[in-house]
Write an enzyme that holds these catalytic residues in place. Structure first.
Site, PDB file in Angstrom:
ATOM      1  N   SER A 213     -20.815 -28.225  40.586  1.00 35.75           N
ATOM      2  CA  SER A 213     -22.015 -28.281  41.433  1.00 35.75           C
ATOM      3  C   SER A 213     -23.205 -27.629  40.728  1.00 35.75           C
ATOM      4  CB  SER A 213     -21.767 -27.520  42.739  1.00 35.75           C
ATOM      5  OG  SER A 213     -20.573 -27.932  43.324  1.00 35.75           O
TER       6      SER A 213
ATOM      7  N   ASP B 135     -17.699 -25.201  32.570  1.00 36.33           N
ATOM      8  CA  ASP B 135     -16.530 -24.376  32.907  1.00 36.33           C
ATOM      9  C   ASP B 135     -15.497 -24.412  31.791  1.00 36.33           C
ATOM     10  OD1 ASP B 135     -17.412 -23.595  35.515  1.00 36.33           O
ATOM     11  OD2 ASP B 135     -16.995 -25.629  36.189  1.00 36.33           O
TER      12      ASP B 135
ATOM     13  N   ASP C 101     -20.124 -28.899  27.892  1.00 35.50           N
ATOM     14  CA  ASP C 101     -19.482 -28.760  29.198  1.00 35.50           C
ATOM     15  C   ASP C 101     -19.713 -27.307  29.640  1.00 35.50           C
ATOM     16  OD1 ASP C 101     -17.488 -29.045  31.347  1.00 35.50           O
ATOM     17  OD2 ASP C 101     -16.203 -27.831  30.039  1.00 35.50           O
TER      18      ASP C 101
HETATM   19 MG   LIG Z   1     -14.423 -27.568  31.231  1.00 36.30          MG
END
Ligand SMILES: [Mg+2]
Length: 226
Positions: free
Chosen positions: A126, A15, A13
């Site tokens: 994004s 963030d 992942d």
């Molecule tokens: Mg995350």
């Protein structure tokens, strides 16, 4: 959890997992864009922590509008513009070099590469946000390129829906048992588990107190996954 004799690719992942982008870049970028739009909304860290339960920046703006008594549908067009501007501010913050990858990220990817295990990116943020992180924070570290990159624009349903992970497996032409996922949030954990992937959680600033019962491992830093 990551086994060289079994795993061919580790899916990260973005963030909170690769970098603490939420507090250092996304939140200030949202507040800049809201101010620019003349909207009298300022998000605190506590507001943002709550709003992060909704994946997708635009969806987060719509949710805040509805929750604060505005007609979210009437504001849809304006909020789409706010979201666009927010991503521009985010790219500028990233370009300033304000956000480094998390401790141990580079070492983990290099450790995997030494065992011929690749890495990939599965995010529903994004693509422009990923590109900014890659260009300014990751590419200069001399990392091998990711084998697959799935971003928000590639899927119809964001995490916790498994679509992003299923698409990554399809593009890699690998099975779920040949890969595993590293996430920092419950939504991400559920997305990966629903795609049948084993998941390690690395605790992050905004999601540290979520429930991670379905994870194979929960660690505080990426170093511990080597
Ligand atoms: Mg995350």
């Amino acid at each position: 959890m990551i086994r060289a004799d079994q795993h061919r690719c580790v899916l990260f992942d973005v963030d909170g997992t690769i970098a603490e982008t939420e507090g250092h870049a996304h939140l200030p970028a949202f507040n800049q864009a809201l101010e620019e739009a003349g909207l009298d909304w300022r998000w605190t860290t506590a507001d943002y922590k709550r709003l992060l339960k909704t994946t997708g920046g635009f969806e987060r703006l719509l949710r805040f509008a509805a929750e604060s008594g505005h007609d979210a549908e009437a504001l849809r067009e304006q909020l789409a513009q706010v979201h666009k501007n927010k991503n521009r501010h985010f790219a500028a913050i990233m370009a300033s070099g304000a956000v480094a990858p998390r401790a141990g990220f580079r070492e983990l990817v290099m450790h995997l590469a030494r065992q011929n295990i690749g890495w990939g990116v599965v995010t529903t943020t994004s693509r422009g946000n990923w590109d900014a992180l890659w260009t300014y924070s990751l590419a200069p570290l001399g990392l091998p390129s990711p084998e697959v990159i799935v971003c928000g624009e590639d899927v119809a349903a964001k995490k916790p829906d498994p679509e992003a992970y299923l698409l990554a497996l399809k593009r890699l032409d690998m099975t779920a048992t040949e890969c595993c996922a590293i996430e920092d949030s419950r939504n991400g954990l559920l997305a990966a588990r629903t795609a049948d992937l084993e998941v390690a959680i690395v605790r992050s600033e905004f999601f540290a107190d979520e429930r991670f019962d379905e994870a194979a491992r929960v660690v505080d830093e990426l170093y511990f996954l080597q």
